[in-house]
Design an enzyme around this catalytic site. Sequence first.
Site, short mmCIF file in Angstrom:
data_model
loop_
_atom_site.label_atom_id
_atom_site.label_comp_id
_atom_site.label_asym_id
_atom_site.label_seq_id
_atom_site.Cartn_x
_atom_site.Cartn_y
_atom_site.Cartn_z
N ASP A 27 0.87 -1.19 0.00
CA ASP A 27 0.00 0.00 0.00
C ASP A 27 0.90 1.24 0.00
OD1 ASP A 27 -2.29 1.47 0.05
OD2 ASP A 27 -2.73 1.16 2.17
N GLU A 106 -6.55 5.08 -8.72
CA GLU A 106 -7.84 5.58 -8.24
C GLU A 106 -8.45 6.68 -9.11
OE1 GLU A 106 -9.87 6.51 -3.94
OE2 GLU A 106 -7.96 5.51 -4.17
N LYS A 142 -9.63 1.93 -9.13
CA LYS A 142 -10.24 2.08 -7.81
C LYS A 142 -11.40 3.08 -7.86
CE LYS A 142 -7.64 2.07 -3.99
NZ LYS A 142 -6.54 2.43 -3.06
N THR A 167 -13.08 0.73 -3.25
CA THR A 167 -12.41 1.20 -2.05
C THR A 167 -13.38 1.94 -1.13
OG1 THR A 167 -10.44 2.38 -1.28
CG2 THR A 167 -11.66 3.39 -3.09
N PHE A 189 -12.03 -1.62 4.66
CA PHE A 189 -11.08 -0.95 5.53
C PHE A 189 -11.18 -1.49 6.96
CE2 PHE A 189 -9.81 3.22 3.28
CZ PHE A 189 -9.72 2.58 2.07
#
Length: 337
Positions: A27, A106, A142, A167, A189
């Site tokens: 990440d 993203e 994303k 996400t 998450f």
Amino acid sequence: MSVSPVKRQKMESALDQLKHHTTVVADTGDFNAIDEYKPLDATTNPSLILAAAQMPAYQKLVDDAVAYGKKLGGSEEEQIKNASDKLFVLFGAEILKRIPGRVSTEVDARLSFDKEGMIQRARRLIDLYKEVGVGKDRILIKLSSTWEGIQAGRVLEAEYGIHCNMTLLFSFAQAVACAEAGVTLISPFVGRILDWYVANGDKKTYEPSEDPGVKSVTKIYNYYKKFGYKTIVMGASFRNTGQIKALTGCDYLTISPKLLAELSKEHVKLTPTLSVKEAQACDLEKMHLDEKAFRWHHNEDQMAVEKLSDGIRRFAADAVKLERMLKVEITLLPYMQ
């Protein structure tokens, strides 16, 4: 139980053991971290790209993106937008030179409630990757896990063969809707869920197995495996290695360089806590969520509502900061040439 120094040398690190049961994803936008920990895949977001773009080591990528924006012309706003998209792709292309798998890139969080806008921007990013010789099979786009984002993911997957990573996923309703949309991967998450419960409840510490973020991902994983969904579950946003170890066996886990470093130094025996066999024996019932049902079930989860909106605002704010940085570079470019 303590481990003797001799056995410790022979025992694989927690990170190496984790890789036997779970696909480890970095990440980060920092190439050095990717070289060091050798993950299969890597994920980026506006916050990570903003941080990396401010490092002197990556100035050339910023310069190339700005030059690209200037070359396409148009208004200053259009130049900045094109430079920003190009910067994301340049980082992604460099990361792909260092990993065997895929990189996640993203779509602007400010499009989180604009289905058609997300589809258009996703296709644009794929085209930019194609220009630098990267095929869509190595990219995950994303998207925010809003209803609009999930439906954009459905269209991108089914009509354009573009793989999506959903996400900012906090609620079970979001996970169910993503599975029904047939997206490639979700990023539920963990750490941000824990943050909310610590901030809003009396309990300030949790054992890993009782951690609300860990329990959320476990439930999603069990649901997907019980009902045969192909969507990959990739736990994300970790606050400590205990959360990661408690999700050993999850399809994928995306982990920051700091926690990758800690896992590489730990020498404790890891055993999978998630498995398809156990998931298939769980007592979860299958759900179907149309838009009205999705909005209701998601709305019933106060944590998820607050963290989704907060996450969108944070990513949007970092996108604005990145654009301001690019604006300065674009303004300076004529004088630098």
